[in-house]
Design an enzyme around this catalytic site. Structure first.
Site, PDB file in Angstrom:
ATOM      1  N   GLU A 160      31.397  55.363  38.335  1.00 37.41           N
ATOM      2  CA  GLU A 160      30.535  54.947  37.223  1.00 37.41           C
ATOM      3  C   GLU A 160      29.303  55.859  37.108  1.00 37.41           C
ATOM      4  OE1 GLU A 160      31.734  53.167  39.718  1.00 37.41           O
ATOM      5  OE2 GLU A 160      31.766  51.020  39.307  1.00 37.41           O
ATOM      6  N   CYS A 164      30.367  47.887  41.856  1.00 42.10           N
ATOM      7  CA  CYS A 164      29.810  47.289  43.069  1.00 42.10           C
ATOM      8  C   CYS A 164      28.476  46.601  42.790  1.00 42.10           C
ATOM      9  CB  CYS A 164      29.671  48.339  44.171  1.00 42.10           C
ATOM     10  SG  CYS A 164      28.546  49.671  43.774  1.00 42.10           S
ATOM     11  N   ARG A 202      51.441  62.535  54.765  1.00 42.88           N
ATOM     12  CA  ARG A 202      50.484  62.826  55.844  1.00 42.88           C
ATOM     13  C   ARG A 202      49.078  62.972  55.270  1.00 42.88           C
ATOM     14  NH1 ARG A 202      53.517  67.082  59.990  1.00 42.88           N
ATOM     15  NH2 ARG A 202      54.953  65.539  60.849  1.00 42.88           N
ATOM     16  N   ARG A 227      50.895  70.353  56.270  1.00 36.18           N
ATOM     17  CA  ARG A 227      51.019  71.769  55.949  1.00 36.18           C
ATOM     18  C   ARG A 227      51.294  72.011  54.464  1.00 36.18           C
ATOM     19  NH1 ARG A 227      53.180  70.976  60.864  1.00 36.18           N
ATOM     20  NH2 ARG A 227      55.379  71.093  60.317  1.00 36.18           N
TER      21      ARG A 227
HETATM   22 ZN    ZN Z   1      29.495  51.469  42.811  1.00 39.53          ZN
END
Ligand code: ZN
Ligand code: NDP
Length: 361
Positions: free
Chosen positions: A52, A75, A184, A207
Site C-alpha cells: 500500500e 495492517c 527450493r 540452482r
Molecule cells: Zn501494512
C-alpha cells in the site's frame, strides 16, 4: 474494469515477489481513480514498505477519493512500518477492496474496522481464494507458528526412488529438475536425512539462473555421520543446520560447528518431527521442503506433519522388491489410519508426470 479485474492485477503484482518476502506475505495493491490506474505496488521484502505504501506514494494527490485494491487486509499495527490502514485514511482513500482478511492475530479484522470507522467503504472477499492460495505458506505459519511442510519425491512410475544398489541419479528429466529448483527457492529450508547425504553428497542449493535466495539446508543426523568433507559442510553455498542427539558426542559437534554449521541437539534420544517443526517455527522458518529419502518421508507421514505433497513420476519401471520406494518406515496398519488426500493437480512436465496433493480437510 470490474473489481475482480483490478484485484487480479494486484494478485499478479504480489506474486512477482514470490520467494523473497518470507516470513511476510506477498501483497499487491492497485489504486484506481475515475477508471484510471494511478498507483501500484507490491511488498518486496520483510522490513521494506508494504504494498500500500508504494501504491499510495505513486498515486500522490490522486489517492484522494480513489479506490484501492489490496490482496490482503491493510495492517493495523506498528510493526517495522506504521499501519497501512492509517496511511489509507490519511491519503483520503474512499473505498478499499480487500481480497482476504489478515490471519495475523495482531491484525485479524482490525485494519478493516479502523478504515470503516473513519468512513472508508470496505468490500471484502474479492478473489479471496486466489489470495489465500498465493499466501498459503504465510496463512499456515501465522495460524500455527509451524512451518508449511511440502513433501517432494521423484520416482519411477512404479514408485521406486532408486535401484536396489542405490543408484538414483537422474530418474526424472531436466524440466522436472528445474521445477524442483523453483520449489527450493520458494521455501525457507530444505530438509533431508543423513542417508541421502551419505549416498549422494548433494549440495541442496537452488540452482536457478539468479535465485532470489538460498534456503537453509537441514539434515537429520542423530549421530553426526555427515562426512566432514561433504559438500554441504564445506561449500558455504547456503546456511546449514544439523539436528542431532546427545549420542553424537561433544567432539563431533564441536568440529562441525567450527565449519560455521549450526548443530541443534535434541533433548530426547531421537529427533522427533513435531519438535523440529516447533523449533523451526520459533526460528522464523515458515516453510520446509522435505526432499527425502524414504525414511525421512515416513517420519513426516507417521507424524501426519505435511501440508502438501509434490511427487514426480518418470516413465520408467525400476522394479525389485529391495529397491527403495517413496516412503518406507512402518507404514500404517489399517486403512482407517491412512490420511486421505485431495489431488490438486496432475500435469505433464517434460516427459514426467507431476502430482500435487494436499491432506483432506
Ligand atoms: Zn501494512
Ligand atoms: P534418509 O535420507 O531418509 O535418511 C534417513 C536417516 O536420517 C535415518 O536413518 C536416520 O539416521 C536419520 N534420521 C534422524 N532422525 C530422523 C527422523 N526423525 N526420521 C527419519 N530419519 C531420521 O535415508 P533413506 O535410506 O531412506 O534414503 C536415502 C536414499 O534415498 C538415497 O539412496 C538417496 O539417493 C535416495 N533419495 C532419492 C530421492 C528421490 O527423490 N529419488 C530423494 C532423496 C533421496 P540416524 O539414525 O543415523 O540419524
Amino acid at each position: 474494469m470490474r473489481d475482480d479485474q483490478y484485484m487480479r492485477m494486484a494478485v499478479h503484482l504480489a506474486e512477482q515477489a514470490s520467494g523473497q518476502t518470507s516470513p511476510n506475505p506477498m501483497v499487491g495493491a492497485v489504486v484506481v481513480k475515475d477508471g484510471q490506474i494511478v498507483g501500484m505496488g507490491a511488498h518486496l521484502k520483510a522490513g521494506e514498505p508494504h504494498a500500500e505504501v508504494h501504491a499510495i506514494k505513486m498515486a500522490g494527490e490522486k489517492a484522494r477519493n480513489a479506490t484501492i485494491y489490496v490482496t490482503l487486509e491493510p495492517c493495523s499495527h506498528y510493526g517495522r512500518t506504521p499501519p497501512c490502514a492509517e496511511l489509507l485514511i490519511n491519503a483520503g482513500i474512499k473505498r478499499c477492496v480487500v481480497a482476504a482478511v489478515d490471519p495475523n492475530p495482531l491484525v485479524a479484522g482490525n485494519g478493516i474496522r479502523i478504515m470503516e470507522d473513519s468512513g472508508i467503504e470496505v468490500s471484502l472477499g474479492v478473489l479471496e481464494q486466489e489470495a489465500k492460495k498465493l499466501n498459503k505458506i504465510f496463512f499456515h505459519y501465522v495460524k500455527t507458528n509451524r512451518p508449511f511442510v511440502t513433501l517432494k519425491a521423484a520416482s519411477s512410475l512404479d514408485g521406486k526412488t532408486a535401484t536396489k544398489t542405490g543408484d538414483s541419479k537422474w530418474i526424472t528429466g531436466e524440466e522436472a529438475r528445474i521445477d524442483v529448483h523453483h520449489y527450493r527457492e520458494q521455501h525457507d529450508a530444505i530438509l533431508v536425512g543423513v542417508q541421502t547425504v551419505l549416498m549422494d553428497d548433494p549440495s541442496l542449493t537452488c540452482r536457478l539462473e539468479s535465485p532470489k535466495k538460498q534456503p537453509i539446508r537441514i539434515i537429520l543426523d542423530s549421530y553426526l555421520k555427515t562426512p566432514e568433507n561433504s559438500k554441504i559442510l564445506n561449500d558455504q553455498a547456503a546456511e546449514t543446520w544439523i539436528f542431532t542427539t546427545k549420542a553424537a558426542g561433544k567432539e563431533k559437534s564441536a568440529k562441525i560447528r567450527e565449519k560455521g554449521v549450526r548443530v541443534i541437539e535434541s533433548d530426547e534420544e531421537t529427533i522427533r518431527i513435531p519438535n523440529i517443526l516447533k523449533f523451526l517455527g520459533e526460528q522464523g522458518i515458515s516453510s520446509v521442503f522435505v526432499e527425502g529419502g524414504s525414511t525421512v518421508h515416513s517420519s513426516f507421514l507417521a507424524a501426519k506433519a505435511f501440508n502438501e505433497v509434490v511427487f514426480y513420476f518418470a516413465p520408467k519401471l525400476i522394479g525389485g522388491k529391495d529397491a527403495p520406494t517413496i516412503i518406507s518406515g512402518q507404514g500404517f496398519q489399517s486403512m482407517k489410519e491412512v490420511p486421505n488426500l485431495t489431488i490438486k493437480s496432475v500435469s505433464q512436465i517434460g516427459e514426467d508426470i507431476k502430482i500435487i496433493a494436499v491432506p483432506k480437510e
